[in-house]
Write a protein that holds these residues in place. Sequence first.
Motif, PDB file in Angstrom:
ATOM      1  N   SER A 100       0.837  -1.195   0.000  1.00 49.81           N
ATOM      2  CA  SER A 100       0.000   0.000   0.000  1.00 49.81           C
ATOM      3  C   SER A 100       0.871   1.244   0.000  1.00 49.81           C
ATOM      4  O   SER A 100       2.031   1.202   0.407  1.00 49.81           O
ATOM      5  CB  SER A 100      -0.904  -0.010   1.232  1.00 49.81           C
ATOM      6  N   ASN A 101       0.293   2.359  -0.406  1.00 45.48           N
ATOM      7  CA  ASN A 101       1.023   3.628  -0.343  1.00 45.48           C
ATOM      8  C   ASN A 101       0.764   4.331   0.984  1.00 45.48           C
ATOM      9  O   ASN A 101       1.221   5.450   1.186  1.00 45.48           O
ATOM     10  CB  ASN A 101       0.649   4.531  -1.515  1.00 45.48           C
ATOM     11  N   ARG A 102       0.056   3.685   1.889  1.00 40.36           N
ATOM     12  CA  ARG A 102      -0.193   4.273   3.202  1.00 40.36           C
ATOM     13  C   ARG A 102      -0.112   3.171   4.253  1.00 40.36           C
ATOM     14  O   ARG A 102      -0.294   1.997   3.965  1.00 40.36           O
ATOM     15  CB  ARG A 102      -1.566   4.936   3.240  1.00 40.36           C
TER      16      ARG A 102
END
Length: 126
Positions: A100-102
């Motif tokens: 994920s980017n978070r």
Amino acid sequence: QVQLLESCAGLVKPGQTPSRTCTVAGASMLAGLYYCGWIRQPPGKDGEWMGVVSYSGSTYYSPSLKSRLSIFRDLPKNQFTQQLNSVATADTAVYYCAASNRFILGATDKALYDYWGQGTQVIVSS
């Protein structure tokens, strides 16, 4: 198309320290896939968040696994690896890698990740 490709499933003996690798295909761990980690689901139970490694190498582990778990990444190979020490039958599960980017601590819901591996069955048995 981005894919997370997990290493093969297998049978492991109690006490061993298996490694599982997830290869990111179609994207870079430095370009949006900032957090890569593992979730597992034992038979008949809910998913369990294991931990993540960030693009910078920082790691975050579940308190229940912290003493036995290591997650590290190989940026040139676009891979991240999980190593779980001294496995027992309770570690039998389907293991999923996810990216994920978070960062969402403890997330087990597939919908919260940008990408999800196909899952591999690990059976711990003598």
